[in-house]
Design an enzyme around this catalytic site. Structure first.
Site, PDB file in Angstrom:
ATOM      1  N   SER A 183       6.314   3.040   0.835  1.00 10.41           N
ATOM      2  CA  SER A 183       6.866   2.088   1.768  1.00 10.41           C
ATOM      3  C   SER A 183       6.460   0.512   1.406  1.00 10.41           C
ATOM      4  O   SER A 183       6.544   0.112   0.441  1.00 10.41           O
ATOM      5  CB  SER A 183       6.720   2.343   3.154  1.00 10.41           C
ATOM      6  OG  SER A 183       7.679   1.713   4.102  1.00 10.41           O
TER       7      SER A 183
ATOM      8  N   ASP B 210       9.029   5.622  -2.411  1.00 10.65           N
ATOM      9  CA  ASP B 210      10.116   4.949  -1.605  1.00 10.65           C
ATOM     10  C   ASP B 210       9.408   3.443  -1.020  1.00 10.65           C
ATOM     11  O   ASP B 210       9.598   3.135   0.008  1.00 10.65           O
ATOM     12  CB  ASP B 210      10.047   5.795  -0.424  1.00 10.65           C
ATOM     13  CG  ASP B 210      11.708   5.966   0.041  1.00 10.65           C
ATOM     14  OD1 ASP B 210      12.621   5.569  -0.822  1.00 10.65           O
ATOM     15  OD2 ASP B 210      12.140   6.109   1.187  1.00 10.65           O
TER      16      ASP B 210
ATOM     17  N   HIS C 248      12.575   8.831   4.722  1.00 12.66           N
ATOM     18  CA  HIS C 248      11.315   7.779   4.130  1.00 12.66           C
ATOM     19  C   HIS C 248       9.953   8.260   4.543  1.00 12.66           C
ATOM     20  O   HIS C 248       9.082   8.013   3.872  1.00 12.66           O
ATOM     21  CB  HIS C 248      11.619   6.511   4.832  1.00 12.66           C
ATOM     22  CG  HIS C 248      11.011   5.375   4.341  1.00 12.66           C
ATOM     23  ND1 HIS C 248      10.703   4.833   3.068  1.00 12.66           N
ATOM     24  CD2 HIS C 248      10.105   4.551   4.995  1.00 12.66           C
ATOM     25  CE1 HIS C 248       9.892   4.097   3.208  1.00 12.66           C
ATOM     26  NE2 HIS C 248       9.369   3.838   4.393  1.00 12.66           N
TER      27      HIS C 248
END
Length: 323
Positions: A146, A173, A249
């Site tokens: 992230s 991600d 996610h």
């Protein structure tokens, strides 16, 4: 509520797993090094880490490559304990610093903190490892999830200096803001194809549901325009790209993430049915990539690329840029 796999889902994941998607031959241990602590395996003066550090390491004797793993936005490093122990079981020492507990949109301090941990490794890490476990500092990978993925790319692009050289970069991600034109500082994406000058192999792992809103009240957790697709477009060879269909996610986190932040991970993002398959997939491709670019064994990575092995998740996209 924690995500739980049904017996059928678990059985399918087990039946289709290959060696990198299963627990490895090394028995991992999970250790914590505190910046104000004193627990080491030595009676000599201690070089304490600049930040709290979660360490997953093989417990048996040997010399092992390292992976610095950077957590996602407002998450705790402990939320990744199952993932990093999976990686450690295949013969890697994984270091997951807690970069902050509260943070605003600017990630500049996180980049500096990640550099500080990297620079601490030669003088301090060995004091916190089990006896006879030796870190191979010449084989060092860098990964982040992230916003941690953005931070990892920024550190690899030398936005903060490190004494050690990274040889492999992994974005899990990765996210560079809220939308194209709404990047958080310092921006990493340039929207110029193949513009990243990284001098190392890169892998980007994306989630198929990351760009999907969970409900009208919340934005997607990995919006189009600033997500995995955009990061991979700017990579140069050698680089590889995997997108897991039907997973979200945060689906590589532990099955149980407690506390207010832990409970929020179940309701803020569009998620898959359960976390275990995505976590095993992410762990497996990280292991395969590290074996390829830190140890010179690309057999697992090539088998995954060519579809010669089954994976715990269905893949939406697979791309490789080769030299």
């Amino acid at each position: 509520m924690a995500s739980t796999c049904s017996p059928a889902a678990t059985a399918t994941a087990t039946a289709t797993a290959t060696s990198v998607f299963e627990t490895g031959k090394h028995i991992p241990v999970l250790l914590v090094a505190e910046p104000n602590g004193c627990r080491t395996n030595s009676s000599l003066p201690v070089a304490l880490p600049p930040l709290q550090l979660l360490i997953a390491t093989p417990s048996d004797a040997g010399e092992f490559p390292l992976l610095l793993f950077l957590h996602g936005y407002l998450l705790y490093n402990s939320f990744y304990s199952q993932l990093i122990q999976h990686i450690a079981s295949h013969g890697f020492i994984v270091l997951a610093p807690q970069l902050y507990t509260v943070a605003g949109p600017d990630s500049s301090e996180e980049i500096k903190s990640a550099a500080a941990i990297t620079n601490w490794l030669p003088k301090g890490l060995h004091q916190f490892l089990p006896p006879h476990v030796r870190p191979n500092l010449s084989k060092l990978g860098l990964a982040g999830h992230s916003r941690g993925g953005k931070t990892a790319f920024a550190l690899a692009m030398r936005k903060s200096s490190t004494a050690l050289k990274f040889s492999a970069l992994i974005g899990i991600d990765p996210v560079d803001g809220m939308d194209k034109g709404k990047q958080t500082p310092p921006p990493v994406l340039t929207y110029v194809p193949h513009s990243f000058d990284l001098d190392m192999a890169v892998m980007v792992v994306g989630s198929g549901l990351g760009e999907v809103k969970r409900n009208p009240l919340f934005p997607p957790c990995a919006p189009k325009g600033v997500n995995h697709e955009d990061f991979f477009k700017e990579c140069r060879e050698p680089a590889c790209y995997f997108v897991a269909k039907d997973y979200g996610h945060l689906d590589m986190l532990d099955d149980e993430t407690n506390g207010i932040r832990g409970k929020a991970t179940y309701c803020l993002c569009k998620n898959g049915k359960c976390r275990a398959p995505m976590r095993r997939f992410v762990g497996g491709v990280v292991i395969a990539f590290m074996k390829a670019y830190l140890e010179g064994d690309n057999s697992s990575l090539v088998s995954i690329r060519d579809g010669h092995v089954s994976t715990p998740v269905e893949l939406q996209n697979v791309e490789f840029l080769l030299v």
